[in-house]
Write a protein that holds these residues in place. Structure first.
Motif, PDB file in Angstrom:
ATOM      1  N   SER A   1       0.842  -1.203   0.000  1.00 31.26           N
ATOM      2  CA  SER A   1       0.000   0.000   0.000  1.00 31.26           C
ATOM      3  C   SER A   1       0.876   1.251   0.000  1.00 31.26           C
ATOM      4  O   SER A   1       2.065   1.203   0.303  1.00 31.26           O
TER       5      SER A   1
ATOM      6  N   LEU B   1       0.166   3.865   1.924  1.00 29.59           N
ATOM      7  CA  LEU B   1      -0.225   4.638   3.102  1.00 29.59           C
ATOM      8  C   LEU B   1       0.972   5.385   3.665  1.00 29.59           C
ATOM      9  O   LEU B   1       2.065   4.823   3.793  1.00 29.59           O
ATOM     10  N   ASP B   2       0.754   6.649   3.990  1.00 33.36           N
ATOM     11  CA  ASP B   2       1.806   7.407   4.655  1.00 33.36           C
ATOM     12  C   ASP B   2       1.797   7.041   6.141  1.00 33.36           C
ATOM     13  O   ASP B   2       0.960   6.271   6.601  1.00 33.36           O
TER      14      ASP B   2
ATOM     15  N   GLY C   1      -1.416   7.477   8.072  1.00 37.37           N
ATOM     16  CA  GLY C   1      -2.381   6.475   7.621  1.00 37.37           C
ATOM     17  C   GLY C   1      -2.101   5.107   8.207  1.00 37.37           C
ATOM     18  O   GLY C   1      -3.016   4.368   8.574  1.00 37.37           O
ATOM     19  N   LEU C   2      -0.816   4.753   8.294  1.00 40.50           N
ATOM     20  CA  LEU C   2      -0.425   3.478   8.901  1.00 40.50           C
ATOM     21  C   LEU C   2      -0.811   3.430  10.375  1.00 40.50           C
ATOM     22  O   LEU C   2      -1.341   2.427  10.860  1.00 40.50           O
TER      23      LEU C   2
END
Length: 179
Positions: A25, A27-28, A31-32
């Motif tokens: 993914s 995700l930054d 986000g993680l």
């Protein structure tokens, strides 16, 4: 899964899918962390469900239930590491745990009358409130309650003697899908 269950399987599956794909993914870091926290919340919610079901399970399903309960408690209690790589590992572990727990909650096999509750508590090493999914600590008052008295229509379980339904409802509201 019991049709009266408070578990939102669709939302959990979405988070699990995202967690299992965490290595590919985009995700930054925030986000993680959000996904990690969401999956942790799902595991905590599933703890209450699985604690209520495991005493009624039989055979291999029961043994797997006890194992999942023990693993879920350990992963919830582990300290979070900083850094994107460490968070990705934690997300993947939480996703695997949530997937296993959801599978057991949805398909526990033939259920019987609750038996061996104390053996399960001893194996898992914790008493869990079925209403709020929080640990019942040493010295805290609790009671065993029948089906009619439990929130969410669960079959049997332990519950704090002080009402914790407000906390349980708050947890359900916090567990919304990650966009």
């Amino acid at each position: 899964m019991n049709e009266r269950s408070a578990v939102d399987a669709v939302t959990i599956r979405q988070a699990v899918k995202a967690g299992l794909n965490v290595w590919v993914s985009r995700l930054d870091y925030p986000g993680l962390v959000g996904l990690r926290d969401q999956l942790r919340g799902h595991v905590q919610l599933l703890l209450g469900e699985l604690h209520a079901l495991t005493p009624r399970m039989r055979g291999e399903a029961r043994e797997l239930g006890v194992h999942c309960l023990s693993r879920a408690h350990r992963i919830i209690e582990e300290a979070d590491d900083a850094g994107a790589t460490a968070v990705r590992y934690r997300v993947q572990d939480l996703a695997c745990t949530a997937r296993s727990m959801l599978t057991l909650v949805q398909g526990p096999g033939p259920l019987g009358v609750p038996t061996g509750c104390e053996e399960i508590v001893e194996a898992v090493g914790r008493r869990i409130c079925t209403a709020c999914a929080e640990q019942i600590g040493a010295g805290e008052k609790f009671k065993r309650v029948p089906e009619a008295a439990l929130p969410g229509g669960r079959r049997t379980g332990l519950i704090h003697t002080d009402s914790c339904e407000v906390l349980a409802e708050q947890r359900r509201q916090e567990l919304q899908p990650v966009p």
